[in-house]
Scaffold this active site. Structure first.
Site, PDB file in Angstrom:
ATOM      1  N   CYS A  33       8.602   1.189  50.383  1.00 36.04           N
ATOM      2  CA  CYS A  33       8.099   0.281  49.648  1.00 36.04           C
ATOM      3  C   CYS A  33       8.571  -1.269  49.689  1.00 36.04           C
ATOM      4  O   CYS A  33       8.287  -2.242  48.954  1.00 36.04           O
ATOM      5  CB  CYS A  33       8.048   0.664  48.146  1.00 36.04           C
ATOM      6  SG  CYS A  33       7.615   2.223  47.616  1.00 36.04           S
ATOM      7  N   ASP A  46      15.871  -6.758  38.704  1.00 35.76           N
ATOM      8  CA  ASP A  46      15.257  -5.149  38.822  1.00 35.76           C
ATOM      9  C   ASP A  46      16.704  -4.485  39.085  1.00 35.76           C
ATOM     10  O   ASP A  46      17.018  -4.203  40.196  1.00 35.76           O
ATOM     11  CB  ASP A  46      14.206  -5.359  39.863  1.00 35.76           C
ATOM     12  CG  ASP A  46      14.097  -4.043  40.543  1.00 35.76           C
ATOM     13  OD1 ASP A  46      14.436  -2.822  39.962  1.00 35.76           O
ATOM     14  OD2 ASP A  46      13.358  -3.707  41.457  1.00 35.76           O
ATOM     15  N   HIS A  89      11.324  -4.851  46.774  1.00 37.36           N
ATOM     16  CA  HIS A  89      10.469  -3.763  46.599  1.00 37.36           C
ATOM     17  C   HIS A  89       8.953  -4.135  46.258  1.00 37.36           C
ATOM     18  O   HIS A  89       9.037  -5.199  45.682  1.00 37.36           O
ATOM     19  CB  HIS A  89      10.848  -2.888  45.428  1.00 37.36           C
ATOM     20  CG  HIS A  89      10.255  -1.556  45.330  1.00 37.36           C
ATOM     21  ND1 HIS A  89       9.107  -1.357  44.722  1.00 37.36           N
ATOM     22  CD2 HIS A  89      10.755  -0.257  45.501  1.00 37.36           C
ATOM     23  CE1 HIS A  89       8.709   0.025  44.573  1.00 37.36           C
ATOM     24  NE2 HIS A  89       9.931   0.563  45.263  1.00 37.36           N
ATOM     25  N   LYS A  94      15.525   7.501  38.224  1.00 39.16           N
ATOM     26  CA  LYS A  94      16.752   7.070  39.161  1.00 39.16           C
ATOM     27  C   LYS A  94      17.988   7.344  38.438  1.00 39.16           C
ATOM     28  O   LYS A  94      19.084   7.305  38.891  1.00 39.16           O
ATOM     29  CB  LYS A  94      16.600   5.780  39.541  1.00 39.16           C
ATOM     30  CG  LYS A  94      15.476   5.705  40.796  1.00 39.16           C
ATOM     31  CD  LYS A  94      15.499   4.467  41.400  1.00 39.16           C
ATOM     32  CE  LYS A  94      14.073   3.746  41.773  1.00 39.16           C
ATOM     33  NZ  LYS A  94      13.566   4.470  42.996  1.00 39.16           N
TER      34      LYS A  94
HETATM   35  N1  ALA Z   1      11.711   2.546  44.938  1.00 45.97           N
HETATM   36  C1  ALA Z   1      11.851   3.991  45.503  1.00 45.97           C
HETATM   37  C2  ALA Z   1      12.415   4.175  46.627  1.00 45.97           C
HETATM   38  O1  ALA Z   1      13.085   3.156  47.162  1.00 45.97           O
HETATM   39  C3  ALA Z   1      10.236   4.759  45.042  1.00 45.97           C
HETATM   40  O2  ALA Z   1      12.254   5.389  47.191  1.00 45.97           O
END
Ligand code: ALA
Length: 403
Positions: free
Chosen positions: A362, A195, A118, A221
Site C-alpha cells: 500500500c 498515523d 501508506h 494491528k
Molecule cells: N497497512 C497494512 C500493511 O502494511 C495493510 O500491510
C-alpha cells in the site's frame, strides 16, 4: 521473553491445536489475536448481543457499560486526558478520512506528508486537493533514509495547516523523531496528525506528553478485532469539527428540516457500532500493556538481528530501509534480484508454512518513484520465536539456491 508461553494464547500458534505450525511473519498487516480477545467478543454475541447507548433493558445497559470501559481503556492506552477524545472507527484509514473530511480545511491550505506514506495517508489528501483546493506537499527523506529536519523546517516556514506523518513506517519500520516534529510544527502554527498504525503495536504512546493534535491506530494491528480503530483528537479540535458520517446516534434531536448534534464522541460515531469489536479492542489493549512495550521492542530487535545478519551475504538481496535492525522495529523488507517478490512469498508458504506479505504494501507511490517492482516483508512480534526467524533465513537461502 517467554514467547512459548504467549503462543499458547494464540489459537493458530498453539502447538496443542496444530500439527503443522504456522510461522506468522505478517503482523505489520494484521496481528494475531489472543483467546482473551476472542472470548471477550464471544461473550458479547452469546451473553448480551444488544445495542449500546439506546435501549434501557439490562442487556443494553451491559453493552453501554462495556463500551464505556473500552473507551476508558483506550484513553489510558494512549494517555488521553478524557475518554471523549477517543473516537471508535473501523481502522486507521477511516480515522484519517474522518479528519480529512470533517476538519474545516480551506482552499489554499497546505497539508504536508512524507514520501513513504501508506495510501491511507495519501489518497484522502489527494481527494481534498480535488474537492477543496488544498495544496499537498511531500517531504522527502534524506539520501540515507533519515528524516529531513532542515527540509521540514523550511516547509513549515512556507506555511502549513496540517502535518500528517506515519509515526512508524509500514514499509521499512523506521520511526520518526515525532517529539521534534510536533514542537517545530506547533512553533509555526501547524497541526500534527500521526498515523500510529505501526507504532502503537510496539511503543508506549502518550498523546498528552507528545502534545499531538490527532493520532490514529488500527485495532487489528494491536491484537484487536478486524474492523476496529481509533481516532484520538484534542477535545477542543474535535468539538469544533463537523461530523463526517451522520445518522442514528449522532443527534440529540431532529426535525424535518434540521438537527442538533450530540457532543464528541457520539457525533462522530454514526449508526450501530461494532460493539463486539470495541469490547475486544479494550481487551487487546489490556493484554498488550501486560506484555509490556520494553519487552516487545527488545524481542523484535533480537529477531530482526537474526534475519538481517543471517541474510547479509545472500546474493542479490536488497534491504529496504537502514542496514541497522535497531532502526527498523519488527520489519524486514527486501527484494531479491531476478525473483518476483510474490513468488518468494508463495514459496516460503509452501515450503515451510511461513506467512509474509509481498508486493508494494500500500505504498505504491514510493515504489513507483524509486522504480522498484515489489518486495517481501517479514514482520515479527512477541509471539514469534528465534527458531522461526532462523527458519525464515534458512528457507530464503534455499530459495536463492534453486532460483
Ligand atoms: N497497512 C497494512 C500493511 O502494511 C495493510 O500491510
Amino acid at each position: 521473553m517467554a514467547t512459548h508461553d504467549y503462543q499458547i494464547d494464540f489459537p493458530i500458534l498453539n502447538p496443542l491445536n496444530n500439527d503443522k505450525p504456522i510461522i506468522y511473519l505478517d503482523t505489520a498487516c494484521q496481528s494475531l489475536r489472543p483467546r482473551q480477545v476472542i472470548e471477550a467478543m464471544n461473550r458479547y454475541y452469546t451473553e448480551f448481543p444488544a445495542c449500546s447507548g439506546r435501549s434501557n433493558h439490562q442487556l443494553a445497559a451491559t453493552v453501554t457499560r462495556l463500551v464505556d470501559e473500552a473507551r476508558q481503556q483506550m484513553a489510558r492506552f494512549l494517555g488521553a486526558s478524557r475518554m471523549e477524545e477517543i473516537i471508535f472507527t473501523r481502522n486507521t484509514t477511516e480515522a484519517i478520512n474522518l479528519v480529512a473530511n470533517a476538519y474545516d480545511f480551506q482552499p489554499g491550505d497546505t497539508i504536508l506528508i512524507g514520501n513513504k506514506e501508506h495510501n491511507s495517508n495519501l489518497i484522502p489528501w489527494q481527494m481534498l486537493v480535488k474537492r477543496r483546493g488544498v495544496q499537498l506537499k511531500i517531504l522527502h527523506t534524506l539520501t540515507d533514509g533519515s528524516f529531513d529536519l532542515p527540509g521540514f523546517e523550511q516547509a513549515l516556514a512556507d506555511g502549513v495547516k496540517l502535518v500528517s506523518f506515519g509515526y512508524t513506517s509500514n514499509l521499512d519500520g523506521v520511526t520518526l523523531p515525532v517529539e521534534q516534529i510536533i514542537k517545530l510544527a506547533h512553533k509555526r502554527g501547524a497541526l500534527v496528525m500521526l498515523d500510529a498504525a505501526q507504532a502503537a503495536p510496539q511503543r508506549k504512546i502518550n498523546v498528552r506528553a507528545l502534545d499531538v493534535d490527532f493520532l490514529t491506530l488500527s485495532g487489528h494491528k494491536i491484537l484487536g478485532p478486524s474492523g476496529t480503530g481509533v481516532l484520538y483528537g484534542k477535545y477542543k479540535l474535535l468539538d469544533a469539527m463537523n461530523p463526517f458520517m451522520v445518522g442514528g446516534d449522532t443527534v440529540a434531536t431532529s426535525t424535518y428540516e434540521t438537527c442538533e448534534f450530540l457532543p464528541v464522541p457520539e457525533k462522530f460515531e454514526a449508526g450501530l457500532q461494532d460493539y463486539a469489536g470495541i469490547i475486544g479492542l479494550g481487551e487487546a489493549a489490556r493484554y498488550l500493556q501486560a506484555v509490556g512495550f520494553d519487552a516487545i521492542q527488545k524481542h523484535e530487535l533480537l529477531l530482526n538481528k537474526i534475519m538481517t545478519e543471517g541474510t547479509k551475504d545472500l546474493q542479490g538481496l536488497h534491504l529496504i530501509g537502514p542496514a541497522d535492525p535497531a532502526l527498523r522495529s519488527g520489519i524486514f523488507t527486501f527484494y531479491l534480484d531476478g525473483i518476483d517478490s510474490h513468488r518468494i512469498a508463495l514459496m516460503l508458504d509452501q515450503m515451510a508454512n511461513i506467512c509474509v506479505r509481498s508486493g508494494q504494501h500500500c505504498v505504491h507511490s514510493w515504489f513507483n518513484a524509486n522504480g522498484i517492482k515489489g518486495s517481501v516483508r517479514a514482520s515479527t512480534y512477541f509471539y514469534n520465536t528465534e527458531e522461526e526467524a532462523e527458519l525464515f533465513v534458512e528457507n530464503l537461502k534455499k530459495i536463492r539456491k534453486v532460483l
